[in-house]
Design a protein around this motif. Structure first.
Motif, PDB file in Angstrom:
ATOM      1  N   GLY A  31       0.826  -1.209   0.000  1.00 29.33           N
ATOM      2  CA  GLY A  31       0.000   0.000   0.000  1.00 29.33           C
ATOM      3  C   GLY A  31       0.856   1.253   0.000  1.00 29.33           C
ATOM      4  N   GLY A  32       0.275   2.381   0.379  1.00 31.29           N
ATOM      5  CA  GLY A  32       1.007   3.646   0.538  1.00 31.29           C
ATOM      6  C   GLY A  32       1.823   4.027  -0.689  1.00 31.29           C
ATOM      7  N   VAL A  33       3.036   4.513  -0.450  1.00 36.27           N
ATOM      8  CA  VAL A  33       3.948   4.928  -1.531  1.00 36.27           C
ATOM      9  C   VAL A  33       4.202   3.752  -2.488  1.00 36.27           C
ATOM     10  CG1 VAL A  33       6.316   5.658  -2.030  1.00 36.27           C
ATOM     11  CG2 VAL A  33       5.125   6.619  -0.084  1.00 36.27           C
ATOM     12  N   ASP A  34       4.428   2.600  -1.916  1.00 31.96           N
ATOM     13  CA  ASP A  34       4.742   1.394  -2.681  1.00 31.96           C
ATOM     14  C   ASP A  34       3.618   1.096  -3.691  1.00 31.96           C
ATOM     15  OD1 ASP A  34       6.184  -0.856  -3.332  1.00 31.96           O
ATOM     16  OD2 ASP A  34       5.661  -1.991  -1.526  1.00 31.96           O
ATOM     17  N   THR A 163       2.742  16.352   7.852  1.00 39.49           N
ATOM     18  CA  THR A 163       4.069  15.757   7.649  1.00 39.49           C
ATOM     19  C   THR A 163       4.995  16.772   6.978  1.00 39.49           C
ATOM     20  OG1 THR A 163       2.982  13.615   7.428  1.00 39.49           O
ATOM     21  CG2 THR A 163       5.261  13.738   6.688  1.00 39.49           C
TER      22      THR A 163
HETATM   23  N1  AR6 Z   1       3.653  10.272  -2.425  1.00 44.90           N
HETATM   24  C1  AR6 Z   1       4.311  10.695  -1.319  1.00 44.90           C
HETATM   25  N2  AR6 Z   1       4.054  10.226  -0.082  1.00 44.90           N
HETATM   26  C2  AR6 Z   1       3.082   9.293   0.049  1.00 44.90           C
HETATM   27  C3  AR6 Z   1       2.349   8.788  -1.059  1.00 44.90           C
HETATM   28  C4  AR6 Z   1       2.676   9.318  -2.343  1.00 44.90           C
HETATM   29  N3  AR6 Z   1       2.053   8.909  -3.449  1.00 44.90           N
HETATM   30  N4  AR6 Z   1       1.471   7.852  -0.596  1.00 44.90           N
HETATM   31  C5  AR6 Z   1       1.629   7.777   0.745  1.00 44.90           C
HETATM   32  N5  AR6 Z   1       2.580   8.653   1.145  1.00 44.90           N
HETATM   33  P1  AR6 Z   1       3.882   4.306   3.683  1.00 44.90           P
HETATM   34  P2  AR6 Z   1       5.854   2.945   5.395  1.00 44.90           P
HETATM   35  C6  AR6 Z   1       3.112   8.940   2.499  1.00 44.90           C
HETATM   36  O1  AR6 Z   1       2.779   3.619   4.393  1.00 44.90           O
HETATM   37  O2  AR6 Z   1       5.282   3.542   6.622  1.00 44.90           O
HETATM   38  C7  AR6 Z   1       3.550  -0.497   2.113  1.00 44.90           C
HETATM   39  O3  AR6 Z   1       2.483  -1.422   2.159  1.00 44.90           O
HETATM   40  C8  AR6 Z   1       2.316   8.444   3.690  1.00 44.90           C
HETATM   41  O4  AR6 Z   1       1.253   9.344   3.957  1.00 44.90           O
HETATM   42  O5  AR6 Z   1       3.841   4.375   2.208  1.00 44.90           O
HETATM   43  O6  AR6 Z   1       7.339   2.919   5.226  1.00 44.90           O
HETATM   44  C9  AR6 Z   1       4.885  -1.178   1.868  1.00 44.90           C
HETATM   45  O7  AR6 Z   1       4.750  -2.270   0.971  1.00 44.90           O
HETATM   46  C10 AR6 Z   1       3.386   8.476   4.771  1.00 44.90           C
HETATM   47  O8  AR6 Z   1       3.570   9.816   5.230  1.00 44.90           O
HETATM   48  O9  AR6 Z   1       5.322   3.652   4.033  1.00 44.90           O
HETATM   49  C11 AR6 Z   1       5.261  -1.613   3.246  1.00 44.90           C
HETATM   50  O10 AR6 Z   1       4.606  -2.819   3.595  1.00 44.90           O
HETATM   51  C12 AR6 Z   1       4.654   8.069   4.024  1.00 44.90           C
HETATM   52  O11 AR6 Z   1       4.350   8.280   2.631  1.00 44.90           O
HETATM   53  C13 AR6 Z   1       4.752  -0.504   4.132  1.00 44.90           C
HETATM   54  O12 AR6 Z   1       3.682   0.096   3.390  1.00 44.90           O
HETATM   55  C14 AR6 Z   1       5.085   6.622   4.213  1.00 44.90           C
HETATM   56  O13 AR6 Z   1       3.939   5.778   4.270  1.00 44.90           O
HETATM   57  C15 AR6 Z   1       5.785   0.563   4.370  1.00 44.90           C
HETATM   58  O14 AR6 Z   1       5.283   1.467   5.310  1.00 44.90           O
END
Ligand code: AR6
Length: 170
Positions: A31-34, A163
């Motif tokens: 999810g998220g960035v990934d 953030t």
């Molecule tokens: N651009 C910039 N920042 C973002 C975006 C985007 N498109 N989408 C989310 N964020 P996270 P983690 C922010 O959860 O905590 C995945 O499932 C988000 O709001 O992406 O390192 C991976 O596969 C937050 O502030 O990364 C791993 O299993 C920040 O990016 C797990 O999540 C990081 O959120 C990694 O978790």
């Protein structure tokens, strides 16, 4: 000029050489960035990740390590995947979060990248408190830029106002 910038926005839209992905050790998306990187970058990135898993990274990418793939359809040239630590209130995992930033920059420098965009690694699904993550990220990146002879711009791309405010104010 060596430089740190802060942007409120989406990391998949950044016109930089390297976009850093907050991945998990499977390298196969999440999810998220990934999720956003794989969705917008297209199947080429996942294919490259599968190749890594079939080769040197058979057991996955360890927390704190970093590895590059194509950026597929993204404006960037490469994606550097790194695995942030899951937040723990009982164990200090700060060095692993610093490793993510250091190793991502090392891989980017090895590719000849001049500009790198980082998300706020570990602060989403992995629940790391933003103030602490910002302090670790900024100190580590500043130290790297100080020590490296290469010219590099590092852009932190923050997805929400809170953030952004914490990173830009740190
Ligand atoms: N651009 C910039 N920042 C973002 C975006 C985007 N498109 N989408 C989310 N964020 P996270 P983690 C922010 O959860 O905590 C995945 O499932 C988000 O709001 O992406 O390192 C991976 O596969 C937050 O502030 O990364 C791993 O299993 C920040 O990016 C797990 O999540 C990081 O959120 C990694 O978790």
């Amino acid at each position: 000029m060596r430089d740190m910038e802060f942007v409120l926005g989406d990391i998949t839209e950044q016109d930089v050489d390297v976009v850093v992905n907050a991945a998990n050790s499977s390298l196969l998306g999440g999810g998220g960035v990934d999720g956003a990187i794989h969705r917008k970058g297209g199947p080429e990135i996942l294919a490259a990740c599968r190749d890594l898993r079939a080769g040197h990274y058979g057991r996955g990418l360890k927390t704190g390590q970093a590895v590059a793939t194509t950026a597929g359809n993204l404006p960037a040239k490469w994606v550097v995947h790194t695995v942030g630590p899951v937040w723990s209130s009982t164990e200090d995992r700060s060095e692993l979060l610093a490793d993510c930033h250091r190793n991502s920059l090392r891989v980017a420098a090895g590719l000849g990248a001049r500009s790198v965009a980082f998300p706020a690694i570990s602060t989403g699904i992995y629940r790391w408190p933003v103030e602490s993550a910002a302090a670790i990220a900024l100190t580590t990146v500043a130290d790297f830029l100080e020590a490296t002879p290469d010219i590099m711009t590092v852009r932190f791309v923050l997805f929400d106002q809170r953030t952004y405010d914490v990173f830009a104010g740190a």
